[in-house]
Design a protein around this motif. Structure first.
Motif, PDB file in Angstrom:
ATOM      1  N   VAL A  26       6.040  -6.010  64.587  1.00 55.84           N
ATOM      2  CA  VAL A  26       5.448  -7.301  64.951  1.00 55.84           C
ATOM      3  C   VAL A  26       6.475  -8.395  64.659  1.00 55.84           C
ATOM      4  N   GLU A  27       6.644  -9.324  65.604  1.00 55.48           N
ATOM      5  CA  GLU A  27       7.592 -10.417  65.421  1.00 55.48           C
ATOM      6  C   GLU A  27       6.886 -11.633  64.811  1.00 55.48           C
ATOM      7  N   PHE A  28       7.386 -12.099  63.678  1.00 52.68           N
ATOM      8  CA  PHE A  28       6.852 -13.282  63.018  1.00 52.68           C
ATOM      9  C   PHE A  28       7.914 -14.376  62.975  1.00 52.68           C
ATOM     10  N   GLU A  29       7.471 -15.604  63.159  1.00 58.29           N
ATOM     11  CA  GLU A  29       8.318 -16.779  62.935  1.00 58.29           C
ATOM     12  C   GLU A  29       7.731 -17.505  61.737  1.00 58.29           C
ATOM     13  N   ILE A  30       8.483 -17.554  60.639  1.00 59.65           N
ATOM     14  CA  ILE A  30       7.940 -18.064  59.372  1.00 59.65           C
ATOM     15  C   ILE A  30       8.543 -19.425  59.031  1.00 59.65           C
ATOM     16  N   HIS A  31       7.681 -20.386  58.701  1.00 62.25           N
ATOM     17  CA  HIS A  31       8.109 -21.703  58.258  1.00 62.25           C
ATOM     18  C   HIS A  31       7.532 -21.945  56.859  1.00 62.25           C
ATOM     19  N   SER A  32       8.322 -22.526  55.968  1.00 65.87           N
ATOM     20  CA  SER A  32       7.829 -22.795  54.618  1.00 65.87           C
ATOM     21  C   SER A  32       7.863 -24.290  54.331  1.00 65.87           C
ATOM     22  N   PHE A  33       6.866 -24.748  53.560  1.00 63.42           N
ATOM     23  CA  PHE A  33       6.724 -26.161  53.212  1.00 63.42           C
ATOM     24  C   PHE A  33       6.378 -26.268  51.726  1.00 63.42           C
ATOM     25  N   SER A  34       7.016 -27.202  51.045  1.00 63.47           N
ATOM     26  CA  SER A  34       6.818 -27.341  49.605  1.00 63.47           C
ATOM     27  C   SER A  34       5.713 -28.329  49.254  1.00 63.47           C
ATOM     28  N   SER A  35       5.098 -28.955  50.260  1.00 64.62           N
ATOM     29  CA  SER A  35       4.009 -29.897  49.995  1.00 64.62           C
ATOM     30  C   SER A  35       3.127 -30.030  51.228  1.00 64.62           C
ATOM     31  N   GLY A  36       1.902 -30.501  50.994  1.00 63.80           N
ATOM     32  CA  GLY A  36       0.998 -30.721  52.110  1.00 63.80           C
ATOM     33  C   GLY A  36       1.514 -31.805  53.035  1.00 63.80           C
ATOM     34  N   GLU A  37       2.160 -32.813  52.454  1.00 63.91           N
ATOM     35  CA  GLU A  37       2.704 -33.903  53.267  1.00 63.91           C
ATOM     36  C   GLU A  37       3.705 -33.380  54.299  1.00 63.91           C
ATOM     37  N   LYS A  38       4.577 -32.444  53.863  1.00 60.88           N
ATOM     38  CA  LYS A  38       5.597 -31.922  54.777  1.00 60.88           C
ATOM     39  C   LYS A  38       4.973 -31.073  55.883  1.00 60.88           C
ATOM     40  N   LEU A  39       3.904 -30.354  55.545  1.00 62.60           N
ATOM     41  CA  LEU A  39       3.215 -29.568  56.571  1.00 62.60           C
ATOM     42  C   LEU A  39       2.584 -30.489  57.609  1.00 62.60           C
ATOM     43  N   VAL A  40       1.941 -31.550  57.147  1.00 60.76           N
ATOM     44  CA  VAL A  40       1.311 -32.510  58.064  1.00 60.76           C
ATOM     45  C   VAL A  40       2.368 -33.173  58.938  1.00 60.76           C
ATOM     46  N   GLU A  41       3.484 -33.576  58.338  1.00 60.20           N
ATOM     47  CA  GLU A  41       4.556 -34.251  59.081  1.00 60.20           C
ATOM     48  C   GLU A  41       5.192 -33.361  60.138  1.00 60.20           C
ATOM     49  N   SER A  42       5.150 -32.047  59.941  1.00 62.18           N
ATOM     50  CA  SER A  42       5.804 -31.134  60.881  1.00 62.18           C
ATOM     51  C   SER A  42       5.149 -31.169  62.255  1.00 62.18           C
ATOM     52  N   GLU A  43       3.832 -31.430  62.295  1.00 64.17           N
ATOM     53  CA  GLU A  43       3.067 -31.483  63.547  1.00 64.17           C
ATOM     54  C   GLU A  43       3.231 -30.209  64.378  1.00 64.17           C
ATOM     55  N   LEU A  44       3.502 -29.089  63.702  1.00 63.37           N
ATOM     56  CA  LEU A  44       3.642 -27.801  64.390  1.00 63.37           C
ATOM     57  C   LEU A  44       2.314 -27.055  64.381  1.00 63.37           C
ATOM     58  N   ASN A  45       2.107 -26.218  65.382  1.00 62.71           N
ATOM     59  CA  ASN A  45       0.914 -25.380  65.436  1.00 62.71           C
ATOM     60  C   ASN A  45       1.274 -23.962  64.997  1.00 62.71           C
ATOM     61  N   PHE A  46       0.420 -23.378  64.168  1.00 60.45           N
ATOM     62  CA  PHE A  46       0.671 -22.042  63.645  1.00 60.45           C
ATOM     63  C   PHE A  46      -0.529 -21.138  63.903  1.00 60.45           C
ATOM     64  N   ASP A  47      -0.247 -19.840  64.024  1.00 53.44           N
ATOM     65  CA  ASP A  47      -1.332 -18.871  64.153  1.00 53.44           C
ATOM     66  C   ASP A  47      -2.021 -18.662  62.813  1.00 53.44           C
TER      67      ASP A  47
END
Length: 241
Positions: free
Chosen positions: A30-51
């Motif tokens: 299975v192919e995964f694309e993994i993104h990591s964030f050290s805070s909720g703020e950075k996740l919100v700012e990314s504006e990316l959609n994840f499965d």
């Protein structure tokens, strides 16, 4: 490609989850694309959609539950797995529709279980034409059709499947593959190849090039047939747009 986010202010937790995901992907093709964030703020700012999102509830700054409420309006299809030190905090998260919970400290098997449930969920909810189950060398192989670029028959009932960045070896014949594919995006320009027309970059002479550089020959006697198939595909594609 399945996109996963890990949001936690503990780097060791991010590393542990990332390693578990990587191992699961290798073991299950299975192919995964993994993104990591050290805070909720950075996740919100990314504006990316994840499965799938592994989201720590207790973080400095905005906590996981508030983070989920902020991203939920634009990420309704993202499945959120809450990671917490205290299982009772999980009860506060039902307003943002959790997919699962992981309580720290956790074993790798817990992450593996979550990923297994995700794969079942995606298979059950996928449109019929979007997922294909193939006969992998080590067991069933589940791939999204849109991620497949080329099937190449290499002889002795062996087929190489090319995706954007990975290759897989499966059993069968190209006629069997065509019987499984319910999509007008695929055509066979040569007796040994099936190509996904969504990923064609150009045709030069009697050679097709995919957007990631795979070369596929076009048999001279199939050139007109290919042109007709590609023309029909483009017309349907434009209508869908």
């Amino acid at each position: 490609m399945i996109k996963i986010a890990i949001c936690d202010d503990d780097k060791s937790v991010i590393t542990s989850i990332k390693e578990a995901i990587t191992d699961f992907g290798a073991a299950n093709s299975v192919e995964f694309e993994i993104h990591s964030f050290s805070s909720g703020e950075k996740l919100v700012e990314s504006e990316l959609n994840f499965d799938l999102i592994f989201l720590d509830i207790e973080m400095s700054g905005i906590d996981g539950i508030k983070t989920a409420k902020l991203i939920r309006p634009t990420a309704r299809r993202s499945r959120i797995v809450y990671v917490t030190n205290h299982s009772e905090l999980a009860l506060q998260s039902y307003s943002v529709h959790p997919f699962d919970f992981v309580v720290k400290p956790f074993k790798r098997e817990r992450i593996t279980h979550v990923l297994g449930e995700l794969m079942k969920y995606l298979a059950d909810t996928a449109e019929p034409e979007s997922v294909i189950q193939l006969k992998g060398m080590d067991g069933p192989l589940l791939l999204n059709l849109k991620n497949i670029y080329v099937f190449e028959y290499t002889g002795n009932r062996r087929i190489t499947v090319y995706t954007k960045s990975e290759t897989y070896c499966i059993k069968g014949s190209l006629s069997e593959i065509f019987s499984l594919i319910d999509s007008e995006s695929f055509t066979s320009p040569h007796k040994s190849f099936i190509i996904n027309m969504e990923h064609i970059d150009k045709l030069s002479g009697f050679t097709l090039y995919t957007t990631n550089g795979i070369e596929v020959p076009v048999a001279q006697k199939k050139l007109k047939e290919f042109h007709n198939a590609f023309s029909s595909f483009i017309k349907n594609y434009i209508k869908q747009e």
